[in-house]
Design a protein around this motif. Structure first.
Motif, PDB file in Angstrom:
ATOM      1  N   GLY A  15       1.987  -1.528   5.916  1.00 57.26           N
ATOM      2  CA  GLY A  15       1.244  -1.306   4.681  1.00 57.26           C
ATOM      3  C   GLY A  15       1.328  -2.448   3.691  1.00 57.26           C
ATOM      4  O   GLY A  15       1.476  -2.223   2.490  1.00 57.26           O
ATOM      5  N   VAL A  21      -0.794  -4.082   8.802  1.00 58.69           N
ATOM      6  CA  VAL A  21      -1.189  -2.681   8.751  1.00 58.69           C
ATOM      7  C   VAL A  21      -0.013  -1.746   9.017  1.00 58.69           C
ATOM      8  O   VAL A  21       0.164  -0.748   8.318  1.00 58.69           O
ATOM      9  CB  VAL A  21      -2.334  -2.409   9.760  1.00 58.69           C
ATOM     10  CG1 VAL A  21      -2.757  -0.949   9.717  1.00 58.69           C
ATOM     11  CG2 VAL A  21      -3.516  -3.322   9.477  1.00 58.69           C
ATOM     12  N   TYR A  27      -5.864   2.422   4.689  1.00 57.79           N
ATOM     13  CA  TYR A  27      -5.522   1.002   4.514  1.00 57.79           C
ATOM     14  C   TYR A  27      -6.762   0.111   4.396  1.00 57.79           C
ATOM     15  O   TYR A  27      -6.840  -0.698   3.472  1.00 57.79           O
ATOM     16  CB  TYR A  27      -4.616   0.566   5.668  1.00 57.79           C
ATOM     17  CG  TYR A  27      -4.137  -0.857   5.579  1.00 57.79           C
ATOM     18  CD1 TYR A  27      -2.951  -1.168   4.941  1.00 57.79           C
ATOM     19  CD2 TYR A  27      -4.873  -1.896   6.152  1.00 57.79           C
ATOM     20  CE1 TYR A  27      -2.491  -2.478   4.872  1.00 57.79           C
ATOM     21  CE2 TYR A  27      -4.423  -3.207   6.090  1.00 57.79           C
ATOM     22  CZ  TYR A  27      -3.242  -3.493   5.441  1.00 57.79           C
ATOM     23  OH  TYR A  27      -2.805  -4.779   5.373  1.00 57.79           O
ATOM     24  N   GLU A  74      -2.914  -9.326   6.923  1.00 55.05           N
ATOM     25  CA  GLU A  74      -2.840  -7.874   6.841  1.00 55.05           C
ATOM     26  C   GLU A  74      -1.766  -7.383   7.801  1.00 55.05           C
ATOM     27  O   GLU A  74      -1.824  -7.666   8.991  1.00 55.05           O
ATOM     28  CB  GLU A  74      -4.177  -7.237   7.212  1.00 55.05           C
ATOM     29  CG  GLU A  74      -5.299  -7.560   6.253  1.00 55.05           C
ATOM     30  CD  GLU A  74      -6.604  -6.894   6.635  1.00 55.05           C
ATOM     31  OE1 GLU A  74      -6.580  -5.759   7.154  1.00 55.05           O
ATOM     32  OE2 GLU A  74      -7.651  -7.521   6.416  1.00 55.05           O
ATOM     33  N   VAL A 117       0.852  -1.181   0.000  1.00 52.65           N
ATOM     34  CA  VAL A 117       0.000   0.000   0.000  1.00 52.65           C
ATOM     35  C   VAL A 117       0.891   1.234   0.000  1.00 52.65           C
ATOM     36  O   VAL A 117       1.838   1.331   0.791  1.00 52.65           O
ATOM     37  CB  VAL A 117      -0.928  -0.006   1.240  1.00 52.65           C
ATOM     38  CG1 VAL A 117      -1.781   1.256   1.279  1.00 52.65           C
ATOM     39  CG2 VAL A 117      -1.818  -1.252   1.222  1.00 52.65           C
ATOM     40  N   HIS A 118       0.570   2.164  -0.898  1.00 52.72           N
ATOM     41  CA  HIS A 118       1.366   3.390  -1.017  1.00 52.72           C
ATOM     42  C   HIS A 118       1.353   4.136   0.315  1.00 52.72           C
ATOM     43  O   HIS A 118       0.340   4.184   1.003  1.00 52.72           O
ATOM     44  CB  HIS A 118       0.808   4.282  -2.126  1.00 52.72           C
ATOM     45  CG  HIS A 118       1.766   5.326  -2.560  1.00 52.72           C
ATOM     46  ND1 HIS A 118       1.956   6.493  -1.855  1.00 52.72           N
ATOM     47  CD2 HIS A 118       2.599   5.384  -3.611  1.00 52.72           C
ATOM     48  CE1 HIS A 118       2.860   7.228  -2.470  1.00 52.72           C
ATOM     49  NE2 HIS A 118       3.266   6.573  -3.541  1.00 52.72           N
ATOM     50  N   GLU A 119       2.486   4.705   0.652  1.00 48.21           N
ATOM     51  CA  GLU A 119       2.653   5.393   1.934  1.00 48.21           C
ATOM     52  C   GLU A 119       1.581   6.463   2.165  1.00 48.21           C
ATOM     53  O   GLU A 119       1.096   6.632   3.279  1.00 48.21           O
ATOM     54  CB  GLU A 119       4.045   6.020   1.998  1.00 48.21           C
ATOM     55  CG  GLU A 119       4.412   6.515   3.368  1.00 48.21           C
ATOM     56  CD  GLU A 119       5.855   6.955   3.437  1.00 48.21           C
ATOM     57  OE1 GLU A 119       6.096   8.056   3.949  1.00 48.21           O
ATOM     58  OE2 GLU A 119       6.727   6.202   2.985  1.00 48.21           O
ATOM     59  N   THR A 120       1.208   7.187   1.127  1.00 47.41           N
ATOM     60  CA  THR A 120       0.205   8.243   1.280  1.00 47.41           C
ATOM     61  C   THR A 120      -1.204   7.694   1.483  1.00 47.41           C
ATOM     62  O   THR A 120      -2.122   8.456   1.782  1.00 47.41           O
ATOM     63  CB  THR A 120       0.215   9.186   0.054  1.00 47.41           C
ATOM     64  OG1 THR A 120      -0.065   8.425  -1.122  1.00 47.41           O
ATOM     65  CG2 THR A 120       1.560   9.888  -0.086  1.00 47.41           C
ATOM     66  N   TRP A 121      -1.380   6.385   1.319  1.00 45.37           N
ATOM     67  CA  TRP A 121      -2.682   5.743   1.511  1.00 45.37           C
ATOM     68  C   TRP A 121      -2.750   4.940   2.799  1.00 45.37           C
ATOM     69  O   TRP A 121      -3.757   4.291   3.080  1.00 45.37           O
ATOM     70  CB  TRP A 121      -2.990   4.828   0.319  1.00 45.37           C
ATOM     71  CG  TRP A 121      -3.554   5.595  -0.830  1.00 45.37           C
ATOM     72  CD1 TRP A 121      -2.886   6.412  -1.682  1.00 45.37           C
ATOM     73  CD2 TRP A 121      -4.913   5.628  -1.236  1.00 45.37           C
ATOM     74  NE1 TRP A 121      -3.739   6.951  -2.600  1.00 45.37           N
ATOM     75  CE2 TRP A 121      -5.002   6.473  -2.348  1.00 45.37           C
ATOM     76  CE3 TRP A 121      -6.076   5.007  -0.771  1.00 45.37           C
ATOM     77  CZ2 TRP A 121      -6.196   6.735  -2.996  1.00 45.37           C
ATOM     78  CZ3 TRP A 121      -7.264   5.263  -1.435  1.00 45.37           C
ATOM     79  CH2 TRP A 121      -7.316   6.123  -2.523  1.00 45.37           C
ATOM     80  N   ARG A 122      -1.723   4.958   3.615  1.00 44.81           N
ATOM     81  CA  ARG A 122      -1.706   4.139   4.833  1.00 44.81           C
ATOM     82  C   ARG A 122      -2.866   4.468   5.764  1.00 44.81           C
ATOM     83  O   ARG A 122      -3.369   3.605   6.455  1.00 44.81           O
ATOM     84  CB  ARG A 122      -0.377   4.283   5.571  1.00 44.81           C
ATOM     85  CG  ARG A 122       0.814   3.815   4.760  1.00 44.81           C
ATOM     86  CD  ARG A 122       1.202   2.389   5.101  1.00 44.81           C
ATOM     87  NE  ARG A 122       2.259   1.913   4.239  1.00 44.81           N
ATOM     88  CZ  ARG A 122       3.549   2.037   4.483  1.00 44.81           C
ATOM     89  NH1 ARG A 122       3.965   2.635   5.581  1.00 44.81           N
ATOM     90  NH2 ARG A 122       4.435   1.566   3.631  1.00 44.81           N
ATOM     91  N   ASP A 123      -3.299   5.735   5.783  1.00 44.71           N
ATOM     92  CA  ASP A 123      -4.426   6.108   6.639  1.00 44.71           C
ATOM     93  C   ASP A 123      -5.754   5.579   6.092  1.00 44.71           C
ATOM     94  O   ASP A 123      -6.764   5.575   6.779  1.00 44.71           O
ATOM     95  CB  ASP A 123      -4.486   7.629   6.836  1.00 44.71           C
ATOM     96  CG  ASP A 123      -4.665   8.396   5.537  1.00 44.71           C
ATOM     97  OD1 ASP A 123      -4.213   7.896   4.483  1.00 44.71           O
ATOM     98  OD2 ASP A 123      -5.246   9.494   5.576  1.00 44.71           O
TER      99      ASP A 123
END
Length: 75
Positions: free
Chosen positions: A40, A37, A18, A35, A10-16
């Protein structure tokens, strides 16, 4: 078509977001097995012909098929 095991990053900017990425991956055909989390990562399996759709999901930065280390297998 064969199922392949893989890791989705998961892209770092999308971690929130997830959980949203995980749900979109499931909708694309991924069977989620694990998963991670905090880092990511999503581990699972998918039909090989659905791989491109999985990689195109917004928030997915990479899809890495599982690699088997033949050196560790018994002869």
């Amino acid at each position: 078509m064969a199922r392949i095991h893989l890791t989705v990053l998961v892209h770092e900017t999308w971690r929130d977001r997830y959980p949203q990425v995980v749900e979109h991956c499931r909708q694309a055909g991924l069977t989620v097995e694990r998963e991670l989390v905090a880092v990511g990562v999503i581990a699972g399996s998918i039909e090989e012909n659905l791989l491109a759709a999985l990689a195109a999901i917004e928030g997915v930065s990479a899809v890495e098929p599982e690699r088997i280390n033949r050196a560790l297998e018994n002869p």
